[in-house]
Design a protein around this motif. Structure first.
Motif, PDB file in Angstrom:
ATOM      1  N   GLY A 182       0.788  -1.226   0.000  1.00 38.02           N
ATOM      2  CA  GLY A 182       0.000   0.000   0.000  1.00 38.02           C
ATOM      3  C   GLY A 182       0.821   1.278   0.000  1.00 38.02           C
ATOM      4  O   GLY A 182       0.278   2.382   0.063  1.00 38.02           O
ATOM      5  N   SER A 183       2.154   1.163  -0.105  1.00 37.60           N
ATOM      6  CA  SER A 183       2.982   2.369  -0.056  1.00 37.60           C
ATOM      7  C   SER A 183       2.985   3.109  -1.396  1.00 37.60           C
ATOM      8  O   SER A 183       3.509   4.209  -1.501  1.00 37.60           O
ATOM      9  N   GLY A 184       2.428   2.513  -2.435  1.00 40.03           N
ATOM     10  CA  GLY A 184       2.314   3.219  -3.704  1.00 40.03           C
ATOM     11  C   GLY A 184       3.463   2.969  -4.665  1.00 40.03           C
ATOM     12  O   GLY A 184       4.031   3.902  -5.249  1.00 40.03           O
ATOM     13  N   LYS A 185       3.795   1.699  -4.872  1.00 39.55           N
ATOM     14  CA  LYS A 185       4.895   1.382  -5.778  1.00 39.55           C
ATOM     15  C   LYS A 185       4.449   1.454  -7.238  1.00 39.55           C
ATOM     16  O   LYS A 185       5.242   1.773  -8.117  1.00 39.55           O
ATOM     17  N   THR A 186       3.162   1.177  -7.482  1.00 45.85           N
ATOM     18  CA  THR A 186       2.700   1.084  -8.866  1.00 45.85           C
ATOM     19  C   THR A 186       2.924   2.376  -9.639  1.00 45.85           C
ATOM     20  O   THR A 186       3.331   2.351 -10.807  1.00 45.85           O
ATOM     21  N   VAL A 187       2.661   3.497  -8.986  1.00 45.56           N
ATOM     22  CA  VAL A 187       2.783   4.762  -9.712  1.00 45.56           C
ATOM     23  C   VAL A 187       4.238   5.037 -10.100  1.00 45.56           C
ATOM     24  O   VAL A 187       4.527   5.619 -11.142  1.00 45.56           O
ATOM     25  N   VAL A 204      -3.597  -6.834  -4.492  1.00 45.19           N
ATOM     26  CA  VAL A 204      -4.990  -6.618  -4.845  1.00 45.19           C
ATOM     27  C   VAL A 204      -5.467  -5.333  -4.167  1.00 45.19           C
ATOM     28  O   VAL A 204      -5.182  -5.089  -3.006  1.00 45.19           O
ATOM     29  N   ASP A 205      -6.150  -4.500  -4.919  1.00 49.40           N
ATOM     30  CA  ASP A 205      -6.417  -3.153  -4.436  1.00 49.40           C
ATOM     31  C   ASP A 205      -7.910  -2.819  -4.548  1.00 49.40           C
ATOM     32  O   ASP A 205      -8.391  -2.444  -5.602  1.00 49.40           O
ATOM     33  N   VAL A 206      -8.641  -2.998  -3.459  1.00 54.72           N
ATOM     34  CA  VAL A 206     -10.063  -2.649  -3.437  1.00 54.72           C
ATOM     35  C   VAL A 206     -10.299  -1.732  -2.226  1.00 54.72           C
ATOM     36  O   VAL A 206     -10.512  -2.201  -1.119  1.00 54.72           O
ATOM     37  N   GLY A 219      -7.464  -1.372   4.582  1.00 55.73           N
ATOM     38  CA  GLY A 219      -6.806  -0.133   4.990  1.00 55.73           C
ATOM     39  C   GLY A 219      -6.263   0.622   3.797  1.00 55.73           C
ATOM     40  O   GLY A 219      -5.315   1.379   3.901  1.00 55.73           O
ATOM     41  N   ARG A 220      -6.859   0.408   2.640  1.00 61.55           N
ATOM     42  CA  ARG A 220      -6.355   1.060   1.431  1.00 61.55           C
ATOM     43  C   ARG A 220      -7.139   2.318   1.104  1.00 61.55           C
ATOM     44  O   ARG A 220      -6.765   3.069   0.218  1.00 61.55           O
ATOM     45  N   GLY A 221      -8.258   2.518   1.765  1.00 62.15           N
ATOM     46  CA  GLY A 221      -9.032   3.724   1.508  1.00 62.15           C
ATOM     47  C   GLY A 221      -9.114   4.535   2.785  1.00 62.15           C
ATOM     48  O   GLY A 221      -8.302   4.359   3.694  1.00 62.15           O
TER      49      GLY A 221
HETATM   50  P1  ADP Z   1       1.765  -1.131  -3.478  1.00 65.87           P
HETATM   51  O1  ADP Z   1       3.006  -0.443  -3.045  1.00 65.87           O
HETATM   52  O2  ADP Z   1       1.286  -2.102  -2.446  1.00 65.87           O
HETATM   53  O3  ADP Z   1       1.866  -1.742  -4.845  1.00 65.87           O
HETATM   54  P2  ADP Z   1      -0.174   0.548  -4.770  1.00 65.87           P
HETATM   55  O4  ADP Z   1       0.730   1.120  -5.760  1.00 65.87           O
HETATM   56  O5  ADP Z   1      -1.134  -0.478  -5.214  1.00 65.87           O
HETATM   57  O6  ADP Z   1       0.651  -0.002  -3.523  1.00 65.87           O
HETATM   58  O7  ADP Z   1      -0.931   1.741  -4.055  1.00 65.87           O
HETATM   59  C1  ADP Z   1      -1.905   1.512  -3.079  1.00 65.87           C
HETATM   60  C2  ADP Z   1      -3.018   2.529  -3.209  1.00 65.87           C
HETATM   61  O8  ADP Z   1      -2.543   3.828  -2.854  1.00 65.87           O
HETATM   62  C3  ADP Z   1      -3.542   2.663  -4.618  1.00 65.87           C
HETATM   63  O9  ADP Z   1      -4.933   2.779  -4.558  1.00 65.87           O
HETATM   64  C4  ADP Z   1      -2.878   3.906  -5.136  1.00 65.87           C
HETATM   65  O10 ADP Z   1      -3.632   4.522  -6.154  1.00 65.87           O
HETATM   66  C5  ADP Z   1      -2.825   4.766  -3.889  1.00 65.87           C
HETATM   67  N1  ADP Z   1      -1.752   5.763  -3.878  1.00 65.87           N
HETATM   68  C6  ADP Z   1      -0.502   5.601  -4.334  1.00 65.87           C
HETATM   69  N2  ADP Z   1       0.233   6.707  -4.129  1.00 65.87           N
HETATM   70  C7  ADP Z   1      -0.575   7.598  -3.510  1.00 65.87           C
HETATM   71  C8  ADP Z   1      -0.407   8.941  -3.020  1.00 65.87           C
HETATM   72  N3  ADP Z   1       0.757   9.583  -3.121  1.00 65.87           N
HETATM   73  N4  ADP Z   1      -1.455   9.519  -2.434  1.00 65.87           N
HETATM   74  C9  ADP Z   1      -2.635   8.890  -2.312  1.00 65.87           C
HETATM   75  N5  ADP Z   1      -2.864   7.641  -2.753  1.00 65.87           N
HETATM   76  C10 ADP Z   1      -1.853   6.988  -3.346  1.00 65.87           C
END
Ligand code: ADP
Ligand code: MG
Length: 694
Positions: A293-298, A558-560, A587-589
Motif C-alpha cells: 500500500g505504499s504506492g509502488k505502482t505509480v 490486490v487493491d479494493v 486499509g487502502r481507503g
Molecule cells: P503497493 O506499493 O502495495 O503496490 P499501490 O501502488 O497499489 O501499492 O498503491 C496503493 C493505493 O494507494 C492505490 O490505490 C494507489 O492509487 C494509492 N496511492 C498511491 N500513491 C498515492 C499517493 N501519493 N497519495 C494517495 N494515494 C496513493
C-alpha cells in the motif's frame, strides 16, 4: 555449464562408486573433501550415566546386558534390556538384525552404546544405536567425533576414514595475503584439521556454537568467496551497456498532471533515484522496496512513461494473473487517455488475441506490455525493449528474471544492430531485505525505499479472536456490509492437502451465504480458471459482491479501497509475512479498517509469538525482522532461490561482523591482488558455479 569432472588423487583411494557419491555432494577434488566440514560433533569422550540421559540428546553410555528377546510387533524386532553401574535400565531396540548380532548381547556382556534416546514403552530406549563390545579398560575417544553432512550409502565411518587419509596427504596452501587475515585466526589447513579432528583440549561448545577461531577462519573464507563473486558480478554489470532513457519531460508532466493524488515525499525521492539510473549508459538494477500500500505502482508507471517517451518499449511482469490484471487495469487507466498503447498478455489469453499482441509488439505498436510469466515465452519478441519491471520480485526465480532481461537480445532492434547488453530493470517488493541479506545475496542490487504511506490512510486495527466466537464475527460482518462496506474472508491454509483446502473454501462460502442471505458472497480459489477468477474480482471491485471468500489466492497487491474488513481463519497456521501481506489488502481507503485473526487453541509458542507481533505492529520492516528471527535466512530466501549456493558455514544472523570484514577484504583483494582473489574463488566455488545474485 559444462559437466563437472572429478579429479581425486590416488592416495585418497576413491573408488568410482565413492566418487559418484562425493560428486552428488558437490565435491569434485581433494580440496573439496577437506573443505567438507562436519555439521556437528558427538561427544564420545565421556560416558553418561543412564540416569542423566535425556530424550533427543546424543549420549554415550556403558551398560551390561540383562537379557535380549525377539519380539513381534507387526514385524520381528530385537529388544535388549541393559543396566548401567547404578542399575538404571536402558532398552535397545533393533528392527533389522542378524543372528550373529545376538552373540554380542549375551547376558552380562559389557557394551558401549552411542545414540539418541527416546521415551519408549518401557522407559528410555535407543533405536538402532551404535554399539561396541568393550572391557572395563577400553579407553574413551580422545576427541569429539565429527558428524558429516552425507548422502545415502556413505556412512559416518567411511567419512572418518576418508578424512583421515585426506588430512594426511592433501595440502591446503594459503592463497590469501596475510594482511586480510585476523592475527588470531589459524591458517586454513590448521583450521580445517582442528575441525575434522578436534583435540581434547578444545572447548566443545566453541565448536558446536561455531565461535572457535577455526570456525571464524572457515566462515570468513566462505563469506569472502561470496563477496568476491558478488562484487565481480556487480563490476560486470557496471560494464554492461543499456540505452539511455533521455526524453522530453512532456509526457511525464502530462502523466503527473492527471494523477488523482500528489506523490508522497518518499515516492518523489525514489522516483528521482530511478530517473537518474535510467539516464545512465549502464543498466539500472534497482529494487523498489515499500510496504504493502505504499504506492509502488505509480513509480513503475513513471518509469514506463520515461521509457516510452524515449521511444522504447517497457515490460511489466507480475507473478500471478490477478496481480498482473490489476497492474494492467491501473496502467491502462493512466496511459490510454495519453494515447499510449498498453497491452495485456497471460497464458489464459486466447490464441488469436495472443497472436495479435505478439504481432503488435514486434511491430513496435505496443508500448507497454503487462502480464504474467507469459511475457518470457519464446514467442514474445519486442521491437525495442528499454525497461523491464518485475512486481513482487521475490516470487520469481533467478532464471525467470534473467529470461525477461534477455528479451532485449532477441528484440528486433538488437537483431538489426546489437548495441546494448541489458534493459533497465526495476524490481518491486513489499518484503524488506534484512541488512545481512542486503550485504550478501542482494549486494548487487541498488535499493530505493518507500518509507512513508500515502496520506489519508486510517491505521488498521487488528483483533485476535478465538474461533469459538466465530459466529459473533459473522454478525459483525453483516452489520458492516449493511453500512456499505466490504470484507475479505480468508479460509484456513491446509498445507497437507490442496483438495481439503479447496473443500473448506467451498463449505465456508456456502455457510456464509446461508448465514448472510441478503449479502452477495463471492468465492475465489486457486482451482478457478483465470477468467472466472477475474470475473469474481471484477464484481468485488464493482461492489456487486460484498464478501469475498478466498483461499490464500487473494494476492499481494490486490487493491479494493472499499474493502475494510479482513477475517483470517486459523491465523495461527500462517507465516508472519503472509499475514502481513493479507492484512495489507485492507486499509487502502479512508475507511476504518479491521483485521480479525481467528485462532484455534492450543497455540504453539511460535504461533503465539507470531500473533502477538501481528497484534502489536503494522510496520512491515519490524514484522520482516521478526520473521527472519523466527525462521532463519535460509527459509527467508525461499525454495524459489534454489540453485543458489547458500552459505554452508556462516550464519547471516550471527556473523554480521565477519560479513563486513569479508566485504572489505573482497574490495581490497580485487584492487591489490587479483591473482589471490581468483585462486580463492577457484578453491571455494570451483565447479560449483557462483553465488548468483538475485
Ligand atoms: P503497493 O506499493 O502495495 O503496490 P499501490 O501502488 O497499489 O501499492 O498503491 C496503493 C493505493 O494507494 C492505490 O490505490 C494507489 O492509487 C494509492 N496511492 C498511491 N500513491 C498515492 C499517493 N501519493 N497519495 C494517495 N494515494 C496513493
Ligand atoms: Mg503492488
Amino acid at each position: 555449464m559444462t559437466q563437472p569432472v572429478t579429479s581425486f588423487s590416488k592416495a585418497l583411494k576413491i573408488t568410482p562408486k565413492l566418487g559418484e557419491k562425493l560428486e552428488k555432494l558437490g565435491l569434485y577434488d581433494d580440496q573439496d573433501i577437506l573443505l567438507h566440514i562436519p555439521l556437528r560433533y558427538e561427544d564420545e569422550t565421556r560416558i553418561t550415566p543412564v540416569a542423566d540421559v535425556r530424550a533427543g540428546v546424543f549420549a554415550q553410555v556403558q551398560v551390561r546386558v540383562v537379557e535380549h528377546t525377539v519380539q513381534f510387533r507387526g514385524r520381528r524386532q530385537l529388544v535388549v534390556t541393559t543396566v548401567d553401574d547404578a542399575d538404571d535400565i536402558l532398552v535397545l531396540r533393533f528392527m533389522n538384525f542378524y543372528g550373529t548380532q545376538l552373540a554380542a548381547f549375551r547376558p552380562n556382556a559389557l557394551i558401549r552404546v552411542q545414540g539418541e534416546a527416546r521415551h519408549g514403552h518401557q522407559g528410555l530406549e535407543m533405536v538402532h544405536p551404535r554399539y561396541q563390545a568393550v572391557s572395563d579398560a577400553t579407553p574413551v575417544s580422545e576427541h569429539l567425533t565429527p558428524v558429516y553432512p552425507t548422502t545415502e550409502g556413505l556412512s559416518q565411518g567411511a567419512w572418518r576414514k576418508l578424512m583421515a587419509r585426506a588430512l594426511a596427504c592433501v595440502a591446503l596452501p594459503e592463497v590469501l595475503p596475510r594482511q586480510i587475515i585476523e592475527p588470531s585466526w589459524p591458517s586454513l589447513f590448521d583450521a580445517v584439521q582442528l575441525l575434522h579432528a578436534p583435540p581434547p583440549e578444545v572447548n566443545p561448545s566453541a565448536l558446536t556454537e561455531r565461535d572457535h577461531p577455526a570456525w571464524a577462519r572457515i566462515k570468513f573464507e566462505e563469506l569472502l568467496a561470496q563477496q568476491l563473486s558478488l562484487t565481480k558480478a556487480k563490476l560486470k554489470r557496471r560494464a554492461e551497456r543499456a540505452p539511455v532513457l533521455e526524453a522530453g519531460t512532456d509526457l511525464l508532466a502530462q502523466f503527473t498532471a492527471q494523477l488523482p493524488f500528489k506523490m508522497t515525499g518518499a515516492q518523489s525521492r525514489a522516483w528521482q533515484q530511478i530517473l537518474a539510473d535510467t539516464r545512465r549508459t549502464n543498466p539500472m538494477h534497482r529494487l523498489l522496496q515499500g510496504d504493502v500500500g505504499s504506492g509502488k505502482t505509480v513509480i513503475a508507471a513513471l518509469a514506463c512513461a520515461q521509457c516510452v517517451a524515449a521511444g522504447k518499449q517497457a515490460a511489466v511482469m507480475a507473478p500471478t494473473e490477478i496481480l498482473a490484471e490489476q497492474l494492467f487495469e491501473k496502467l491502462n487507466g493512466w496511459f490510454a487517455p495519453l494515447g499510449i498503447h498498453v497491452a495485456w498478455l497471460a497464458s489464459s489469453v486466447k490464441k488469436s488475441a495472443k497472436t495479435q499482441v505478439y504481432a503488435a509488439l514486434t511491430a513496435g505498436e505496443v508500448q507497454i506490455l503487462v502480464g504474467t510469466h507469459a511475457l518470457i515465452q519464446d514467442a514474445v519478441q519486442f521491437y525495442d525493449l528499454g525497461l523491464a519491471v518485475i512486481d513482487e520480485q521475490h516470487r520469481f526465480g533467478v532464471a525467470q528474471r534473467l529470461a525477461l532481461r534477455h528479451k532485449m537480445q532477441t528484440s528486433v532492434q538488437a537483431q538489426i544492430a546489437p548495441q546494448f547488453d541489458a534493459p533497465h530493470q526495476l524490481m518491486m517488493s513489499a518484503t524488506p531485505i534484512p541488512r545481512t541479506l542486503a550485504l550478501s545475496y542482494f549486494a548487487d542490487l541498488d535499493v530505493a525505499v518507500l518509507d512513508e504511506l500515502p496520506p489519508g490512510r486510517t491505521p488498521i486495527v487488528t483483533k485476535l479472536i478465538d474461533m469459538q466466537r466465530r459466529a459473533d464475527v459473522v454478525d459483525k460482518i453483516a452489520q458492516q456490509v449493511a453500512k456499505g462496506e466490504q470484507a475479505y474472508w480468508v479460509c484456513p491454509l491446509i498445507e497437507e492437502s490442496e483438495t481439503l483446502e479447496l473443500q473448506t473454501a467451498i463449505d465456508t462460502h456456502q455457510a456464509l451465504q446461508t448465514a448472510l442471505p441478503h449479502v452477495n458472497v463471492g468465492l475465489v480459489h486457486g482451482k478457478l480458471n483465470p477468467a472466472d477468477k477475474r470475473a469474481v474480482m471484477a464484481q468485488f471491485v464493482a461492489g456487486e459482491v460484498q464478501v469475498l471468500v478466498a483461499t490464500t489466492v487473494i494476492e499481494v497487491g490486490v487493491d479494493v479501497p472499499n474493502a475494510s474488513w479482513m477475517v483470517i481463519e486459523h491465523a495461527e497456521r500462517f507465516g508472519l509475512s503472509q499475514l502481513h501481506q493479507l492484512r495489507g489488502r485492507v486499509g487502502r481507503g479512508a475507511l476504518h479498517s479491521t483485521c480479525v485473526l481467528l485462532f484455534d487453541k492450543p497455540l504453539s509458542a511460535t504461533a503465539k509469538a507470531r500473533l502477538k507481533i501481528m497484534y502489536e505492529s503494522t510496520d512491515g520492516f519490524a514484522i520482516a525482522r521478526e520473521d527472519l528471527r523466527l525462521r532463519g535466512p535460509g527459509e527467508f530466501l525461499g525454495a524459489r532461490q534454489s540453485g543458489l549456493p547458500l552459505l554452508r558455514f556462516a550464519d547471516l544472523e550471527k556473523d554480521l561482523a565477519l560479513l563486513e570484514l569479508a566485504r572489505d577484504a573482497a574490495a581490497w583483494l580485487l584492487k591489490h591482488d587479483e591473482a589471490a582473489a581468483q585462486a580463492h574463488l577457484q578453491r571455494w566455488l570451483g565447479q560449483r558455479g557462483h553465488f548468483l545474485s538475485a
